[in-house]
Motif scaffolding. Structure first.
Motif, PDB file in Angstrom:
ATOM      1  N   LEU A 138       0.759  -1.158   0.014  1.00  0.00           N
ATOM      2  CA  LEU A 138       0.111  -0.013  -0.041  1.00  0.00           C
ATOM      3  C   LEU A 138       0.820   1.147   0.177  1.00  0.00           C
ATOM      4  O   LEU A 138       1.566   1.539   0.963  1.00  0.00           O
ATOM      5  CB  LEU A 138      -0.829  -0.047   1.399  1.00  0.00           C
ATOM      6  CG  LEU A 138      -1.727  -1.041   1.406  1.00  0.00           C
ATOM      7  CD1 LEU A 138      -2.650  -1.130   2.565  1.00  0.00           C
ATOM      8  CD2 LEU A 138      -2.987  -1.060   0.202  1.00  0.00           C
ATOM      9  N   THR A 139       1.129   1.949  -1.296  1.00  0.00           N
ATOM     10  CA  THR A 139       2.115   2.769  -1.359  1.00  0.00           C
ATOM     11  C   THR A 139       1.460   4.331  -0.930  1.00  0.00           C
ATOM     12  O   THR A 139       2.250   5.335  -1.370  1.00  0.00           O
ATOM     13  CB  THR A 139       2.580   2.910  -2.795  1.00  0.00           C
ATOM     14  OG1 THR A 139       1.775   2.917  -3.578  1.00  0.00           O
ATOM     15  CG2 THR A 139       3.332   1.497  -2.833  1.00  0.00           C
ATOM     16  N   THR A 140       0.654   4.540  -0.568  1.00  0.00           N
ATOM     17  CA  THR A 140      -0.029   5.789  -0.147  1.00  0.00           C
ATOM     18  C   THR A 140       0.993   6.347   0.874  1.00  0.00           C
ATOM     19  O   THR A 140       1.433   5.857   1.777  1.00  0.00           O
ATOM     20  CB  THR A 140      -1.409   5.582   0.515  1.00  0.00           C
ATOM     21  OG1 THR A 140      -2.183   4.791  -0.089  1.00  0.00           O
ATOM     22  CG2 THR A 140      -1.859   7.086   0.774  1.00  0.00           C
ATOM     23  N   ARG A 141       1.057   7.629   0.625  1.00  0.00           N
ATOM     24  CA  ARG A 141       1.988   8.548   1.268  1.00  0.00           C
ATOM     25  C   ARG A 141       1.676   9.322   2.247  1.00  0.00           C
ATOM     26  O   ARG A 141       0.790  10.173   1.730  1.00  0.00           O
ATOM     27  CB  ARG A 141       3.247   8.894   0.354  1.00  0.00           C
ATOM     28  CG  ARG A 141       4.245   8.117  -0.241  1.00  0.00           C
ATOM     29  CD  ARG A 141       5.297   8.735  -1.127  1.00  0.00           C
ATOM     30  NE  ARG A 141       6.080   9.634  -0.455  1.00  0.00           N
ATOM     31  CZ  ARG A 141       6.851  10.513  -1.054  1.00  0.00           C
ATOM     32  NH1 ARG A 141       6.663  10.479  -2.252  1.00  0.00           N
ATOM     33  NH2 ARG A 141       7.698  11.371  -0.399  1.00  0.00           N
ATOM     34  N   VAL A 142       2.262   9.647   3.296  1.00  0.00           N
ATOM     35  CA  VAL A 142       1.798  10.640   4.241  1.00  0.00           C
ATOM     36  C   VAL A 142       2.959  11.924   4.158  1.00  0.00           C
ATOM     37  O   VAL A 142       4.156  11.570   4.235  1.00  0.00           O
ATOM     38  CB  VAL A 142       1.902  10.322   5.720  1.00  0.00           C
ATOM     39  CG1 VAL A 142       1.725  11.722   6.668  1.00  0.00           C
ATOM     40  CG2 VAL A 142       1.293   9.252   6.128  1.00  0.00           C
ATOM     41  N   THR A 143       2.387  12.800   3.516  1.00  0.00           N
ATOM     42  CA  THR A 143       3.348  14.108   3.050  1.00  0.00           C
ATOM     43  C   THR A 143       3.110  15.378   3.731  1.00  0.00           C
ATOM     44  O   THR A 143       1.762  15.523   4.257  1.00  0.00           O
ATOM     45  CB  THR A 143       3.477  14.012   1.367  1.00  0.00           C
ATOM     46  OG1 THR A 143       1.806  14.416   1.244  1.00  0.00           O
ATOM     47  CG2 THR A 143       3.749  12.806   0.687  1.00  0.00           C
ATOM     48  N   ALA A 144       4.099  16.525   3.724  1.00  0.00           N
ATOM     49  CA  ALA A 144       3.842  17.617   4.233  1.00  0.00           C
ATOM     50  C   ALA A 144       2.567  18.480   3.381  1.00  0.00           C
ATOM     51  O   ALA A 144       1.935  19.126   4.044  1.00  0.00           O
ATOM     52  CB  ALA A 144       5.024  18.428   4.253  1.00  0.00           C
ATOM     53  N   ASP A 145       2.714  18.066   2.232  1.00  0.00           N
ATOM     54  CA  ASP A 145       1.384  18.843   1.425  1.00  0.00           C
ATOM     55  C   ASP A 145      -0.014  18.086   1.235  1.00  0.00           C
ATOM     56  O   ASP A 145      -0.743  18.534   0.828  1.00  0.00           O
ATOM     57  CB  ASP A 145       1.856  19.349   0.127  1.00  0.00           C
ATOM     58  CG  ASP A 145       2.220  18.039  -0.928  1.00  0.00           C
ATOM     59  OD1 ASP A 145       2.088  17.058  -0.422  1.00  0.00           O
ATOM     60  OD2 ASP A 145       2.784  18.345  -2.140  1.00  0.00           O
ATOM     61  N   GLY A 146       0.280  16.750   1.698  1.00  0.00           N
ATOM     62  CA  GLY A 146      -0.958  16.016   1.891  1.00  0.00           C
ATOM     63  C   GLY A 146      -1.296  15.583   0.395  1.00  0.00           C
ATOM     64  O   GLY A 146      -2.751  15.276   0.118  1.00  0.00           O
ATOM     65  N   ARG A 147      -0.474  15.458  -0.382  1.00  0.00           N
ATOM     66  CA  ARG A 147      -1.213  15.205  -1.814  1.00  0.00           C
ATOM     67  C   ARG A 147      -1.579  13.886  -1.955  1.00  0.00           C
ATOM     68  O   ARG A 147      -2.505  13.668  -3.195  1.00  0.00           O
ATOM     69  CB  ARG A 147       0.115  15.470  -2.730  1.00  0.00           C
ATOM     70  CG  ARG A 147       1.433  14.583  -2.601  1.00  0.00           C
ATOM     71  CD  ARG A 147       2.353  14.788  -3.667  1.00  0.00           C
ATOM     72  NE  ARG A 147       3.758  14.137  -3.398  1.00  0.00           N
ATOM     73  CZ  ARG A 147       4.765  14.484  -2.442  1.00  0.00           C
ATOM     74  NH1 ARG A 147       4.544  15.363  -1.539  1.00  0.00           N
ATOM     75  NH2 ARG A 147       5.779  13.836  -2.277  1.00  0.00           N
ATOM     76  N   ASP A 148      -1.559  12.798  -1.056  1.00  0.00           N
ATOM     77  CA  ASP A 148      -2.005  11.529  -1.334  1.00  0.00           C
ATOM     78  C   ASP A 148      -3.164  11.610  -0.500  1.00  0.00           C
ATOM     79  O   ASP A 148      -3.916  10.584  -0.405  1.00  0.00           O
ATOM     80  CB  ASP A 148      -1.177  10.467  -0.813  1.00  0.00           C
ATOM     81  CG  ASP A 148      -0.336  10.194  -1.957  1.00  0.00           C
ATOM     82  OD1 ASP A 148      -0.151  10.717  -3.097  1.00  0.00           O
ATOM     83  OD2 ASP A 148       0.519   9.120  -2.045  1.00  0.00           O
ATOM     84  N   GLY A 149      -3.757  12.763   0.075  1.00  0.00           N
ATOM     85  CA  GLY A 149      -4.906  12.633   0.817  1.00  0.00           C
ATOM     86  C   GLY A 149      -4.550  12.339   2.430  1.00  0.00           C
ATOM     87  O   GLY A 149      -5.525  12.442   3.394  1.00  0.00           O
ATOM     88  N   TYR A 150      -3.101  12.200   2.809  1.00  0.00           N
ATOM     89  CA  TYR A 150      -2.854  12.077   4.057  1.00  0.00           C
ATOM     90  C   TYR A 150      -1.824  12.928   4.370  1.00  0.00           C
ATOM     91  O   TYR A 150      -0.614  12.779   4.288  1.00  0.00           O
ATOM     92  CB  TYR A 150      -2.167  10.707   4.479  1.00  0.00           C
ATOM     93  CG  TYR A 150      -3.478   9.400   4.084  1.00  0.00           C
ATOM     94  CD1 TYR A 150      -4.307   9.234   5.347  1.00  0.00           C
ATOM     95  CD2 TYR A 150      -3.710   9.011   2.888  1.00  0.00           C
ATOM     96  CE1 TYR A 150      -5.216   8.179   5.030  1.00  0.00           C
ATOM     97  CE2 TYR A 150      -4.654   7.985   2.890  1.00  0.00           C
ATOM     98  CZ  TYR A 150      -5.438   7.762   4.096  1.00  0.00           C
ATOM     99  OH  TYR A 150      -6.427   6.698   3.616  1.00  0.00           O
ATOM    100  N   PRO A 151      -2.075  14.168   5.221  1.00  0.00           N
ATOM    101  CA  PRO A 151      -1.129  15.137   5.372  1.00  0.00           C
ATOM    102  C   PRO A 151      -0.348  14.814   6.674  1.00  0.00           C
ATOM    103  O   PRO A 151      -0.816  14.122   7.579  1.00  0.00           O
ATOM    104  CB  PRO A 151      -1.906  16.526   5.790  1.00  0.00           C
ATOM    105  CG  PRO A 151      -3.239  15.960   5.984  1.00  0.00           C
ATOM    106  CD  PRO A 151      -3.434  14.600   5.338  1.00  0.00           C
TER     107      PRO A 151
END
Length: 345
Positions: free
Chosen positions: A25-38
Motif C-alpha cells: 500500500l504505497t499511499t504516502r503521508v506528506t507535508a502537502d497531503g497530496r495523497d490525501g494524508y497530510p
C-alpha cells in the motif's frame, strides 16, 4: 500464491528461489497531503514488531528523529500465524489506541479481504483504523523528509539531499543481497538457488567490509538511512541467519570490520536500545516451522561482547554530525531489562 512468512510475504518460484512480494500500500503521508494524508501529529500510529528487521528500521528512525510525540507506536508480539501479527503484549490482547487484536483488522478496514500479507511496519490512521501504508522503504525516507517540522532539536539528517543518490545506490545493493539475501538463502527451495543467494550475500558483505575499512559509516561521515538498513540485518545475523537461514560461511563476530561497525552502531542510542533478541529469536524459530519443525529456540549467542570497545572513532566521523543523540526511549517502548543483549555485569 504468496504466503505470510516472518519478515514479509513471498513465494518460492519454479527455480527454487524465494521471491519477496513487494506490492505494498504505497499511499504516502506528506507535508502537502497530496495523497490525501497530510503530516499531522497524533493522526497516525506506527505499528511495529521488535522481531522484524523491516519494522526495526522504522523504530530506529522514529527514535533518532524524535518523532515519538508526533507518531505513537504500537508493538506487536514476536510471533504470528498465517493470518496476522497480533497485539498479545498489550492488556487484553488489544492495541490500546486502535482497539484491535490483529493488525489484519486495520488492513481490512482499508481494503476489505486484503489479499496480501499483513506486514509490519504499518502506518495506521487512528480515526479510521485504516492502514495508510506498509511501504517500509519509503516510510522511513518520509519520516526524514516530510516530517522534518516535527523532528526533535538536534535530530540528525538521515537522508541529506547531496548524498541521496549514493545512499540510494548503497541501499539497493544492501537490500538485494543482504537484507533480502538472507531470506533468499533461508527459504530457497533448491540447492542451486540457495548457493546463489549465499554467494551473493557474502560477496556483498565482503564489499561492504572493504568500504567500511576506510570510513566509519556507509555514506558520508555521519549516520544515514543506509546504516539503519544494514544494522537491522547485522543485529540478527549470528542469532538467526547464520544457522537458521544457513548463512554460515562466517559469523558476524568473525568478520572484523563489520563486527566493529555493528558494535559502533549498537552502542549508539536508538540502535541497541531497540534491539530485542528474545523477540527476534522467538519469531524466527517459532514461526518458521517449515525450517525449524520443533519450534525449539536456541539459548545463544552470548552478547556480552557487543559492548566491547569498537575503536571506529579512529576513522573520524561523528554519528549525529552537528546534532545530538536522542533521549532514552519512552518507558512503554523500552526493551525489557531481562531481554538480551544485556550489558555484562
Amino acid at each position: 500464491m504468496s504466503e505470510q512468512r516472518g519478515g514479509g510475504t513471498g513465494y518460492v518460484n519454479p527455480k527454487g528461489s524465494f521471491e519477496r512480494d513487494q506490492n505494498y500500500l504505497t499511499t504516502r503521508v506528506t507535508a502537502d497531503g497530496r495523497d490525501g494524508y497530510p503530516v499531522e501529529p497524533g493522526r497516525y500510529r506506527l505499528v511495529v514488531a521488535r522481531a522484524c528487521p523491516w519494522a526495526n528500521r522504522a523504530t530506529i528512525v522514529r527514535r533518532l528523529l524524535g518523532l515519538e510525540a508526533a507518531i505513537s507506536q504500537g508493538i506487536c508480539g514476536p510471533t504470528h500465524d498465517e493470518r496476522s501479527w497480533t497485539f498479545d503484549l498489550d492488556p487484553g490482547g488489544k492495541d490500546p489506541v486502535l482497539g484491535i487484536e490483529r493488525l489484519q483488522e486495520a488492513y481490512f478496514a482499508r481494503v476489505p479481504d486484503y489479499p496480501r500479507g499483513i506486514t509490519v511496519p504499518a502506518l495506521v490512521e487512528v480515526s479510521t483504523g485504516q492502514v495508510v501504508t506498509n511501504d517500509f522503504a519509503q516510510m522511513t525516507l518520509d519520516l526524514s523528509t516530510e516530517w522534518r517540522e516535527h523532528h526533535r532539536p538536534g535530530a540528525p539528517d538521515l537522508y541529506p539531499e547531496h548524498l541521496r543518490d549514493e545512499i540510494d545506490e548503497v541501499n539497493d545493493g544492501v537490500f538485494r543481497d543482504v537484507n533480502n539475501g538472507v531470506y533468499r538463502a533461508g527459504f530457497a527451495g533448491t540447492q542451486g538457488a540457495y548457493e546463489r543467494a549465499y554467494d551473493r550475500l557474502f560477496a556483498r558483505l565482503d564489499e561492504l567490509s572493504e568500504r567500511l575499512s576506510r570510513q566509519r559509516f556507509l555514506v558520508g561521515d555521519t549516520i544515514t538511512e543506509a546504516d539503519v538498513r544494514l544494522f537491522t540485518t547485522l543485529a540478527r545475523f549470528d542469532a538467526v541467519y547464520h544457522g537458521h537461514f544457513k548463512c554460515n560461511r562466517s559469523k558476524l563476530t568473525e568478520m572484523p570490520v563489520l563486527w566493529a561497525y555493528f558494535r559502533d552502531l549498537f552502542q549508539t542510542p536508538g540502535f541497541g536500545d531497540t534491539t530485542d533478541l528474545v523477540h527476534i529469536k522467538a519469531h524466527y524459530y517459532e514461526v518458521h516451522r517449515d525450517i525449524n519443525p520443533t519450534g525449539v529456540v536456541p539459548k545463544g549467542p552470548d552478547t556480552s561482547d557487543w559492548w566491547e570497545p569498537h575503536h571506529r572513532e579512529e576513522l573520524g566521523g561523528r554519528p549525529f554530525g552537528d546534532g545530538t543523540p536522542p533521549p532514552p526511549p519512552l518507558p512503554e517502548e523500552t526493551v525489557p531489562a531481562d531481554h538480551p543483549p544485556q550489558r555484562a555485569a
